[in-house]
Design a protein around this motif. Sequence first.
Motif, mmCIF file in Angstrom:
data_model
loop_
_atom_site.group_PDB
_atom_site.id
_atom_site.type_symbol
_atom_site.label_atom_id
_atom_site.label_comp_id
_atom_site.label_asym_id
_atom_site.label_seq_id
_atom_site.Cartn_x
_atom_site.Cartn_y
_atom_site.Cartn_z
ATOM 1 N N ALA A 129 0.839 -1.193 0.000
ATOM 2 C CA ALA A 129 0.000 0.000 0.000
ATOM 3 C C ALA A 129 0.876 1.247 0.000
ATOM 4 O O ALA A 129 1.926 1.291 0.641
ATOM 5 C CB ALA A 129 -0.896 -0.014 1.239
ATOM 6 N N ARG A 130 0.440 2.252 -0.759
ATOM 7 C CA ARG A 130 1.157 3.521 -0.800
ATOM 8 C C ARG A 130 0.469 4.495 0.141
ATOM 9 O O ARG A 130 -0.750 4.623 0.119
ATOM 10 C CB ARG A 130 1.174 4.074 -2.219
ATOM 11 N N LYS A 131 1.246 5.201 0.917
ATOM 12 C CA LYS A 131 0.724 6.138 1.908
ATOM 13 C C LYS A 131 -0.192 7.173 1.268
ATOM 14 O O LYS A 131 -1.248 7.503 1.805
ATOM 15 C CB LYS A 131 1.891 6.818 2.621
ATOM 16 N N ASN A 132 0.178 7.678 0.102
ATOM 17 C CA ASN A 132 -0.600 8.719 -0.570
ATOM 18 C C ASN A 132 -1.448 8.173 -1.718
ATOM 19 O O ASN A 132 -1.868 8.921 -2.576
ATOM 20 C CB ASN A 132 0.328 9.803 -1.107
ATOM 21 N N GLY A 133 -1.651 6.866 -1.763
ATOM 22 C CA GLY A 133 -2.425 6.294 -2.853
ATOM 23 C C GLY A 133 -1.709 6.513 -4.174
ATOM 24 O O GLY A 133 -0.497 6.327 -4.269
ATOM 25 N N LEU A 134 -2.438 6.964 -5.191
ATOM 26 C CA LEU A 134 -1.828 7.192 -6.485
ATOM 27 C C LEU A 134 -1.187 8.573 -6.596
ATOM 28 O O LEU A 134 -0.503 8.853 -7.575
ATOM 29 C CB LEU A 134 -2.869 7.023 -7.596
ATOM 30 N N LYS A 147 6.136 11.791 -0.964
ATOM 31 C CA LYS A 147 7.068 12.810 -0.497
ATOM 32 C C LYS A 147 8.390 12.673 -1.249
ATOM 33 O O LYS A 147 8.849 11.557 -1.514
ATOM 34 C CB LYS A 147 7.280 12.612 1.006
ATOM 35 N N ARG A 148 8.973 13.812 -1.599
ATOM 36 C CA ARG A 148 10.255 13.802 -2.307
ATOM 37 C C ARG A 148 11.349 13.251 -1.413
ATOM 38 O O ARG A 148 11.339 13.474 -0.202
ATOM 39 C CB ARG A 148 10.653 15.212 -2.718
#
Length: 119
Positions: free
Chosen positions: A5-10, A14-15
Amino acid sequence: NILPARKNGLRANKRIRISEKTMKEKMIRLRYLFEESPVYIPFQELNFMFYDSEIRRFRELWAANESYLNIAKELKRNEDETLFLIIDQAKKNLIEPRESGLLGKEASEDERNKQKLPF
């Protein structure tokens, strides 16, 4: 469930910042890797990818006892590429060995005796 799972979805995450020092160290390690074990890739300038239509035409020409030189001309391919195709097809038993060898019907009797190749 394959990707985590990605923290920010699609949306963009964060850079991250890689310091110039870290990048230089990575480059030095990469150069060291190639200095210690140089890599040589033979025949890089050749194209060993063949379309199905080229393979079918190659097999027709081979069965017609054409020389590998004529086959290369017919396929508009480098002679070395054609030789590698012959080796590949012979090892896979996709073409039959022929008495006249690589030179096909152009081979003289003397040449046939000299080249006792499996194909």
